[in-house]
Write a protein that holds these residues in place. Sequence first.
Motif, PDB file in Angstrom:
ATOM      1  N   GLN A 139       9.098  -3.560  -4.324  1.00 27.13           N
ATOM      2  CA  GLN A 139       8.324  -4.132  -3.225  1.00 27.13           C
ATOM      3  C   GLN A 139       7.913  -3.043  -2.243  1.00 27.13           C
ATOM      4  O   GLN A 139       8.747  -2.465  -1.551  1.00 27.13           O
ATOM      5  CB  GLN A 139       9.142  -5.200  -2.481  1.00 27.13           C
ATOM      6  CG  GLN A 139       8.449  -5.776  -1.253  1.00 27.13           C
ATOM      7  CD  GLN A 139       7.180  -6.545  -1.591  1.00 27.13           C
ATOM      8  OE1 GLN A 139       7.226  -7.534  -2.313  1.00 27.13           O
ATOM      9  NE2 GLN A 139       6.047  -6.103  -1.066  1.00 27.13           N
ATOM     10  N   ASP A 140       6.628  -2.756  -2.183  1.00 23.55           N
ATOM     11  CA  ASP A 140       6.101  -1.780  -1.237  1.00 23.55           C
ATOM     12  C   ASP A 140       5.800  -2.470   0.101  1.00 23.55           C
ATOM     13  O   ASP A 140       5.754  -3.697   0.175  1.00 23.55           O
ATOM     14  CB  ASP A 140       4.826  -1.160  -1.814  1.00 23.55           C
ATOM     15  CG  ASP A 140       4.286  -0.028  -0.965  1.00 23.55           C
ATOM     16  OD1 ASP A 140       5.103   0.788  -0.494  1.00 23.55           O
ATOM     17  OD2 ASP A 140       3.056   0.041  -0.766  1.00 23.55           O
ATOM     18  N   VAL A 141       5.587  -1.664   1.160  1.00 27.78           N
ATOM     19  CA  VAL A 141       5.225  -2.244   2.465  1.00 27.78           C
ATOM     20  C   VAL A 141       3.897  -1.704   2.987  1.00 27.78           C
ATOM     21  O   VAL A 141       3.531  -1.938   4.139  1.00 27.78           O
ATOM     22  CB  VAL A 141       6.342  -2.041   3.516  1.00 27.78           C
ATOM     23  CG1 VAL A 141       7.615  -2.741   3.077  1.00 27.78           C
ATOM     24  CG2 VAL A 141       6.597  -0.571   3.805  1.00 27.78           C
ATOM     25  N   GLY A 142       3.174  -0.950   2.163  1.00 25.90           N
ATOM     26  CA  GLY A 142       1.817  -0.538   2.522  1.00 25.90           C
ATOM     27  C   GLY A 142       1.692   0.726   3.338  1.00 25.90           C
ATOM     28  O   GLY A 142       0.609   1.026   3.841  1.00 25.90           O
ATOM     29  N   ALA A 143       2.794   1.491   3.494  1.00 24.25           N
ATOM     30  CA  ALA A 143       2.756   2.722   4.294  1.00 24.25           C
ATOM     31  C   ALA A 143       2.874   3.950   3.395  1.00 24.25           C
ATOM     32  O   ALA A 143       3.667   3.958   2.450  1.00 24.25           O
ATOM     33  CB  ALA A 143       3.889   2.728   5.312  1.00 24.25           C
ATOM     34  N   ARG A 144       2.106   4.981   3.711  1.00 26.53           N
ATOM     35  CA  ARG A 144       2.064   6.188   2.870  1.00 26.53           C
ATOM     36  C   ARG A 144       3.437   6.836   2.720  1.00 26.53           C
ATOM     37  O   ARG A 144       3.771   7.366   1.649  1.00 26.53           O
ATOM     38  CB  ARG A 144       1.086   7.205   3.478  1.00 26.53           C
ATOM     39  CG  ARG A 144       0.874   8.453   2.639  1.00 26.53           C
ATOM     40  CD  ARG A 144      -0.125   9.384   3.294  1.00 26.53           C
ATOM     41  NE  ARG A 144       0.373   9.958   4.538  1.00 26.53           N
ATOM     42  CZ  ARG A 144      -0.382  10.192   5.618  1.00 26.53           C
ATOM     43  NH1 ARG A 144      -1.657   9.877   5.595  1.00 26.53           N
ATOM     44  NH2 ARG A 144       0.141  10.724   6.703  1.00 26.53           N
ATOM     45  N   PHE A 145       4.241   6.823   3.782  1.00 24.52           N
ATOM     46  CA  PHE A 145       5.521   7.524   3.706  1.00 24.52           C
ATOM     47  C   PHE A 145       6.669   6.653   3.196  1.00 24.52           C
ATOM     48  O   PHE A 145       7.820   7.086   3.171  1.00 24.52           O
ATOM     49  CB  PHE A 145       5.899   8.186   5.042  1.00 24.52           C
ATOM     50  CG  PHE A 145       5.523   7.432   6.282  1.00 24.52           C
ATOM     51  CD1 PHE A 145       5.933   6.134   6.489  1.00 24.52           C
ATOM     52  CD2 PHE A 145       4.751   8.051   7.263  1.00 24.52           C
ATOM     53  CE1 PHE A 145       5.598   5.450   7.649  1.00 24.52           C
ATOM     54  CE2 PHE A 145       4.405   7.373   8.429  1.00 24.52           C
ATOM     55  CZ  PHE A 145       4.833   6.067   8.622  1.00 24.52           C
ATOM     56  N   TYR A 146       6.383   5.427   2.776  1.00 30.95           N
ATOM     57  CA  TYR A 146       7.413   4.606   2.150  1.00 30.95           C
ATOM     58  C   TYR A 146       7.510   5.048   0.700  1.00 30.95           C
ATOM     59  O   TYR A 146       6.562   4.912  -0.069  1.00 30.95           O
ATOM     60  CB  TYR A 146       7.035   3.128   2.259  1.00 30.95           C
ATOM     61  CG  TYR A 146       8.203   2.190   2.163  1.00 30.95           C
ATOM     62  CD1 TYR A 146       9.234   2.230   3.096  1.00 30.95           C
ATOM     63  CD2 TYR A 146       8.285   1.242   1.147  1.00 30.95           C
ATOM     64  CE1 TYR A 146      10.309   1.367   3.022  1.00 30.95           C
ATOM     65  CE2 TYR A 146       9.356   0.376   1.069  1.00 30.95           C
ATOM     66  CZ  TYR A 146      10.364   0.447   2.007  1.00 30.95           C
ATOM     67  OH  TYR A 146      11.444  -0.422   1.922  1.00 30.95           O
ATOM     68  N   THR A 147       8.653   5.581   0.284  1.00 32.45           N
ATOM     69  CA  THR A 147       8.705   6.435  -0.908  1.00 32.45           C
ATOM     70  C   THR A 147       8.616   5.704  -2.248  1.00 32.45           C
ATOM     71  O   THR A 147       8.584   6.357  -3.293  1.00 32.45           O
ATOM     72  CB  THR A 147       9.986   7.297  -0.904  1.00 32.45           C
ATOM     73  OG1 THR A 147      11.140   6.433  -0.925  1.00 32.45           O
ATOM     74  CG2 THR A 147      10.023   8.199   0.311  1.00 32.45           C
ATOM     75  N   TYR A 148       8.546   4.380  -2.244  1.00 29.42           N
ATOM     76  CA  TYR A 148       8.422   3.685  -3.531  1.00 29.42           C
ATOM     77  C   TYR A 148       7.106   4.032  -4.232  1.00 29.42           C
ATOM     78  O   TYR A 148       7.040   4.050  -5.464  1.00 29.42           O
ATOM     79  CB  TYR A 148       8.543   2.171  -3.348  1.00 29.42           C
ATOM     80  CG  TYR A 148       9.902   1.707  -2.835  1.00 29.42           C
ATOM     81  CD1 TYR A 148      11.017   2.548  -2.848  1.00 29.42           C
ATOM     82  CD2 TYR A 148      10.079   0.416  -2.339  1.00 29.42           C
ATOM     83  CE1 TYR A 148      12.251   2.131  -2.377  1.00 29.42           C
ATOM     84  CE2 TYR A 148      11.319  -0.015  -1.872  1.00 29.42           C
ATOM     85  CZ  TYR A 148      12.397   0.840  -1.885  1.00 29.42           C
ATOM     86  OH  TYR A 148      13.622   0.419  -1.421  1.00 29.42           O
ATOM     87  N   ILE A 149       6.041   4.298  -3.460  1.00 30.46           N
ATOM     88  CA  ILE A 149       4.780   4.684  -4.116  1.00 30.46           C
ATOM     89  C   ILE A 149       4.846   6.131  -4.628  1.00 30.46           C
ATOM     90  O   ILE A 149       4.130   6.490  -5.563  1.00 30.46           O
ATOM     91  CB  ILE A 149       3.540   4.479  -3.217  1.00 30.46           C
ATOM     92  CG1 ILE A 149       3.639   5.259  -1.907  1.00 30.46           C
ATOM     93  CG2 ILE A 149       3.298   2.997  -2.970  1.00 30.46           C
ATOM     94  CD1 ILE A 149       2.357   5.225  -1.084  1.00 30.46           C
ATOM     95  N   SER A 150       5.733   6.935  -4.041  1.00 25.02           N
ATOM     96  CA  SER A 150       5.952   8.288  -4.565  1.00 25.02           C
ATOM     97  C   SER A 150       6.719   8.218  -5.881  1.00 25.02           C
ATOM     98  O   SER A 150       6.423   8.945  -6.837  1.00 25.02           O
ATOM     99  CB  SER A 150       6.709   9.132  -3.537  1.00 25.02           C
ATOM    100  OG  SER A 150       5.987   9.219  -2.321  1.00 25.02           O
ATOM    101  N   SER A 151       7.709   7.321  -5.930  1.00 22.51           N
ATOM    102  CA  SER A 151       8.435   7.100  -7.189  1.00 22.51           C
ATOM    103  C   SER A 151       7.490   6.586  -8.264  1.00 22.51           C
ATOM    104  O   SER A 151       7.579   6.977  -9.433  1.00 22.51           O
ATOM    105  CB  SER A 151       9.578   6.093  -6.972  1.00 22.51           C
ATOM    106  OG  SER A 151      10.571   6.627  -6.120  1.00 22.51           O
ATOM    107  N   LEU A 152       6.557   5.710  -7.864  1.00 18.14           N
ATOM    108  CA  LEU A 152       5.549   5.200  -8.799  1.00 18.14           C
ATOM    109  C   LEU A 152       4.756   6.354  -9.417  1.00 18.14           C
ATOM    110  O   LEU A 152       4.524   6.384 -10.632  1.00 18.14           O
ATOM    111  CB  LEU A 152       4.608   4.241  -8.073  1.00 18.14           C
ATOM    112  CG  LEU A 152       3.382   3.752  -8.846  1.00 18.14           C
ATOM    113  CD1 LEU A 152       3.791   2.881 -10.032  1.00 18.14           C
ATOM    114  CD2 LEU A 152       2.424   2.974  -7.925  1.00 18.14           C
ATOM    115  N   HIS A 153       4.336   7.305  -8.584  1.00 18.09           N
ATOM    116  CA  HIS A 153       3.576   8.468  -9.068  1.00 18.09           C
ATOM    117  C   HIS A 153       4.357   9.198 -10.157  1.00 18.09           C
ATOM    118  O   HIS A 153       3.830   9.484 -11.243  1.00 18.09           O
ATOM    119  CB  HIS A 153       3.289   9.413  -7.901  1.00 18.09           C
ATOM    120  CG  HIS A 153       2.701  10.728  -8.325  1.00 18.09           C
ATOM    121  ND1 HIS A 153       1.365  11.037  -8.164  1.00 18.09           N
ATOM    122  CD2 HIS A 153       3.263  11.823  -8.910  1.00 18.09           C
ATOM    123  CE1 HIS A 153       1.128  12.247  -8.633  1.00 18.09           C
ATOM    124  NE2 HIS A 153       2.271  12.748  -9.089  1.00 18.09           N
TER     125      HIS A 153
END
Length: 404
Positions: free
Chosen positions: A150-164
């Motif tokens: 579950q992401d929260v839409g912020a660039r520095f929330y690291t789940y999208i970095s893990s996704l990368h």
Amino acid sequence: MISISVFKNTVLFSVLLMLSCGSSTKKIENREEKIEVVAEKQLEEIKTGADNSSAYLPLLKDKKVGIITNQTGILSDKTHLVDFLLDKKINVQKIYAPEHGFRGTADAGELIKDGKDTKTGLPIISLYGNNKKPKPEQLAGIDVMVFDLQDVGARFYTYISSLHYIMEACAENNIPLIVLDRPNPNGSIVDGPILEKEHTSFVGMHQIPLLHGMTIGEYAKMINGEKWLKNSVECKLTVIPCLNYNREMAYSLLVKPSPNLPNDQSINLYASLCLFEGTNVSSGRGTEMQFQIYGSPFLPKSSFSFTPIPNFGAKDPMHNGKLCYGEDLTKIEKVKQLELKWLIKAYNSTSDKSKFFNDFFLKLAGTKKLREQIEAGISENEIRKSWDKGLNDFKTMRKKYLVY
């Protein structure tokens, strides 16, 4: 006789007309009630990608499956995805856990060790610290990977970095990736400075604004489409969409996405108040109002104060045991943009401006300009205007990847 008959008919017509009007009014009221009920039902029936199981279970049949998830990977009845898949006789081989761990109990930045899930006995591989990207040997034997965070839409929330990093590893090892999409609780908010490439880090990997206004599935499509993976490799990506959802809908999370985001208010204010993590001002870690208050011992005395102490998710909070003065934002209306007013106010009123910012602020902001603008006394409106071109360019690019 004729006049009496006419009178009777007139009265009868009037009565029928009144009854008809009353019936019509009642029908209109009933129709409005039905519309409200349908609207409420639609809100109740938002289905996440995890709930949209008929779309992904056939893709997992007779496959050896790896799962990237944590405590947020649950269905609407709060059954965890791992338990659900095992119940459906899916051959789950390994769990891969991001920052905060599989159960979501670790502090921000805390080292997570590999281990075993006590409930299922499945091996857990940590994707944090020095192992943000799974190694080929950690992916050995996996036919397909499933991503559900579950992401929260912020660039520095690291789940999208893990996704990368997951997408990159899957692309390099020829493993398909299925992303189970989830609503963005910050909806369609697109705001903030664009990351400058030279300031890339794990809290900012791509040239996007602080608030990107996308779901994690849409974001995965952008990573692929913009060739952001190393050597421009492309992941074999399938996004399982949410159902009955549009990004203007309010969406409350069933569980905390991480230890210091306890409720809707904290998630809404997170992007604005997280910038304080790059200063000597506390954003409420070590209290029960994380990312809903701010303060420090260096701000002027005021009617609102708090004292951070170690607690769940903050073993050693900033200003541990010290009285902090600041502002309580727990009851303010939901924000619809990245707010700088609290950061600017704190900087202007701090006792020693030379000690306000720290090196982490650059990584969070993704640009040197924001700190320079605040230190130069530039107004929030002027700062916001300086983002216009970057935001407009991003919104144009973003359109290609929107699902909802």
